[in-house]
Write a protein that holds these residues in place. Structure first.
Motif, PDB file in Angstrom:
ATOM      1  N   GLY A 458       0.784  -1.236   0.000  1.00 58.99           N
ATOM      2  CA  GLY A 458       0.000   0.000   0.000  1.00 58.99           C
ATOM      3  C   GLY A 458       0.808   1.274   0.000  1.00 58.99           C
ATOM      4  N   PHE A 459       2.165   1.171  -0.064  1.00 52.95           N
ATOM      5  CA  PHE A 459       3.011   2.366  -0.056  1.00 52.95           C
ATOM      6  C   PHE A 459       3.703   2.490  -1.415  1.00 52.95           C
ATOM      7  N   PRO A 460       3.383   3.519  -2.210  1.00 49.91           N
ATOM      8  CA  PRO A 460       4.052   3.704  -3.507  1.00 49.91           C
ATOM      9  C   PRO A 460       5.547   3.973  -3.306  1.00 49.91           C
ATOM     10  N   GLN A 461       6.378   2.986  -3.590  1.00 48.98           N
ATOM     11  CA  GLN A 461       7.801   3.084  -3.275  1.00 48.98           C
ATOM     12  C   GLN A 461       8.538   4.123  -4.113  1.00 48.98           C
ATOM     13  N   ASP A 462       8.005   4.465  -5.289  1.00 51.70           N
ATOM     14  CA  ASP A 462       8.689   5.434  -6.143  1.00 51.70           C
ATOM     15  C   ASP A 462       8.567   6.857  -5.627  1.00 51.70           C
ATOM     16  N   ARG A 463       7.760   7.061  -4.584  1.00 57.61           N
ATOM     17  CA  ARG A 463       7.632   8.408  -4.020  1.00 57.61           C
ATOM     18  C   ARG A 463       8.172   8.486  -2.590  1.00 57.61           C
ATOM     19  N   ILE A 464       8.989   7.521  -2.202  1.00 64.15           N
ATOM     20  CA  ILE A 464       9.636   7.547  -0.895  1.00 64.15           C
ATOM     21  C   ILE A 464      11.138   7.691  -1.108  1.00 64.15           C
ATOM     22  N   VAL A 465      11.732   8.693  -0.463  1.00 61.79           N
ATOM     23  CA  VAL A 465      13.166   8.978  -0.559  1.00 61.79           C
ATOM     24  C   VAL A 465      13.821   8.559   0.752  1.00 61.79           C
ATOM     25  N   TRP A 466      14.862   7.722   0.671  1.00 58.60           N
ATOM     26  CA  TRP A 466      15.558   7.216   1.862  1.00 58.60           C
ATOM     27  C   TRP A 466      16.958   7.829   1.939  1.00 58.60           C
ATOM     28  N   LYS A 467      17.309   8.341   3.135  1.00 55.21           N
ATOM     29  CA  LYS A 467      18.650   8.870   3.369  1.00 55.21           C
ATOM     30  C   LYS A 467      19.147   8.376   4.734  1.00 55.21           C
ATOM     31  N   TYR A 468      20.456   8.112   4.799  1.00 57.59           N
ATOM     32  CA  TYR A 468      21.042   7.553   6.021  1.00 57.59           C
ATOM     33  C   TYR A 468      22.232   8.396   6.463  1.00 57.59           C
ATOM     34  N   TYR A 469      22.468   8.387   7.788  1.00 60.91           N
ATOM     35  CA  TYR A 469      23.472   9.266   8.382  1.00 60.91           C
ATOM     36  C   TYR A 469      24.307   8.506   9.408  1.00 60.91           C
ATOM     37  N   GLU A 470      25.584   8.868   9.500  1.00 55.16           N
ATOM     38  CA  GLU A 470      26.507   8.169  10.401  1.00 55.16           C
ATOM     39  C   GLU A 470      26.506   8.835  11.776  1.00 55.16           C
ATOM     40  N   ALA A 471      25.319   8.925  12.330  1.00 48.12           N
ATOM     41  CA  ALA A 471      25.123   9.438  13.688  1.00 48.12           C
ATOM     42  C   ALA A 471      23.864   8.758  14.215  1.00 48.12           C
TER      43      ALA A 471
END
Length: 496
Positions: A458-471
């Motif tokens: 149910g979640f349109p994956q093409d409109r979710i932006v993922w970012k990761y941080y080293e903290a």
């Protein structure tokens, strides 16, 4: 309830500091002072652009059916001049659910920030520098920080009662009302709109989005900004019989073990090691836990050895936990041989407990390592910098118990997740995008928990932006990650 949980800015809140009796007393309706609003014209350089803006510290009164004020909610807005009704505006808050917006306000996106050590050292004693924040996002959006009832200076008045505001839905309804009132007052109904928060603030974001978009009289949103995300409380509930928390926590164990050099033959890349741990967690480890007591012999030995590699814990210790090490035990056990515990909010931080043989940490070193600086910073900026006058104490982390966790009928009574609110909003608003920012070293809201919640049906994956941080949870306390977070959110807003 464990002491360290009560001190977190994430899922549960610390005991509220005692107010003077005059602060707690609620005046009769006729005695309630009008909302205080103070504004100043300022300028600064943000994202490389020189911006003139109006900074406002204000209150909004929420009224009952009789037209009398029931709550005074504080907000802090920063609006570019000359005003543009088509410019984006972003509404932000923190979590707790008893946490004020101080953390995002004075740490990440506001025009001023409090400068504390970036390298996981304690913030020590004052004075704490309050400096210009070129990483504030005023070059791409106006910003409104909101403190819900029980946080910051926000409080009930007149006949208002905290029970009317302290709950997933009731809190969301009050914040949605503040947003609608702000849009009315500032003529911004047709502006692109972003909504976001940190920690429980992501829970609040989902619930507020449901209040804004879930009816015909809706406020359509362009984007949700989720920082250190917690949406699915059922999957992460540490209750006997639920094995999901161990699966969700394992990739975080791997990241922290890698950071503290507790991994034999340590790979050069954090991302590579985390990816391996993810694969193990969702594959062999999940399958092994599903077998319960039937997991024996060579298969158990193999899983235990792999679990030791990814967690940094000894096989002997893991066997004593039945291959189910809880986060609380991990924080205490990982560096026990060094006489240290690792932090919950940010496991780069370490602390020394009174008793190194104990089962649990005395306190979270990643919270007492930052709280004094932020408390001093927000009070100095709001009172002296913006000129807001009040005798109330600014509540950075407050006790908003009892909190009403009811989010609906049926099975939602037993399994708490607000993630479906976001899925529904995305399916019904083709222009809605979601930004998800997660710290690798965050145990308050493990990054794999966000991944699990937002990759269900149910979640349109093409409109979710993922970012990761080293903290960790407040990744912006690390200078490199504050700059990266700022750049990532800018790109997200421009990407509409």
């Amino acid at each position: 309830m464990r002491t360290y949980l009560m001190l977190s800015a994430a899922l549960l809140a610390a005991p509220l500091l005692a107010q003077d009796e005059k602060d707690d007393a609620k005046p009769a309706a006729a005695e309630i002072p009008p909302p205080q609003v103070v504004s100043k014209r300022m300028s600064g350089t943000f994202g490389g652009q020189r911006i003139n803006y109006v900074a406002t510290a204000g209150e909004v009164h929420l009224k009952g059916d009789d037209g009398q004020p029931r709550a005074a909610i504080n907000y802090y807005s920063y609006v570019k001049e000359p005003r543009d009704p088509n410019r984006p505006v972003t509404f932000l808050f923190n979590g707790g659910p008893g946490s004020g917006s101080v953390w995002l306000h004075m740490g990440a996106f506001g025009p001023k920030r409090v400068a504390i050590p970036s390298d996981a050292r304690d913030d020590g004693a004052p004075p704490y520098p309050i400096v210009d924040n070129p990483d504030a996002i005023l070059d791409v959006t106006d910003i409104v920080f909101i403190d819900p009832v029980g946080t910051g200076f926000s409080h009930v008045v007149g006949k208002g009662e905290t029970k009317d505001y302290w709950g997933v839905t009731k809190d969301a309804q009050s914040v949605a009302k503040v947003i609608r009132l702000w849009l009315n007052e500032n003529g911004r109904w047709n502006s692109p709109k972003y909504l976001g928060g940190e920690s429980y603030g992501t829970t609040r974001t989902a619930a507020v989005a449901n209040e804004l978009e879930g009816s015909f009289n809706d406020v359509a949103l362009n984007g949700l900004i989720l920082i250190s995300t917690i949406l699915d409380f059922g999957a992460q509930a540490e209750v006997e019989g639920n094995d999901m928390p161990y699966i969700i926590s394992l990739p975080s164990y791997a990241a922290v073990a890698w950071y503290h050099n507790k991994v034999p033959n340590r790979p050069a890349s954090l991302e590579q090691f985390v990816a391996e741990a993810r694969s193990f967690a969702t594959g062999p480890y999940a399958s092994a836990l599903m077998k319960g007591q039937a997991l024996q012999g060579p298969e158990r030995d193999q899983v235990r050895a792999q679990l030791a590699r990814y967690s940094g814990l000894s096989e002997q210790f893991l066997e004593r936990t039945d291959l189910r090490p809880s986060p609380g035990r991990f924080w205490k056990e990982l560096l026990r041989d060094r006489g240290l515990t690792v932090g919950r909010l940010d496991s780069r931080y370490t602390g020394r407990d009174r008793d190194t043989a104990g089962e649990e940490m005395d306190n979270d070193p990643s919270f007492y390592g930052i709280d004094a600086g932020y408390t001093a910073g927000v009070n100095a900026w709001v009172r002296d910098g913006l000129g807001f006058k009040t005798e109330r104490s600014y509540v950075t982390i407050g006790n908003v118990q009892p909190w009403d966790w009811d989010i609906g009928l049926g099975e939602a009574t037993y399994y708490k997740s607000v993630a479906p609110y976001i899925g529904k909003a995305m399916r019904e608003n083709s222009g809605l995008r979601v930004f998800v920012g997660q710290g690798y070293y965050d145990f308050a809201t493990p990054f794999f928990g966000a991944e699990y919640a937002l990759t269900r049906t149910g979640f349109p994956q093409d409109r979710i932006v993922w970012k990761y941080y080293e903290a960790g949870h407040m990744m912006y306390v690390r200078d490199e990650d504050r700059r990266k977070l700022s750049a990532d959110v800018r790109e997200f807003i421009r990407g509409r």
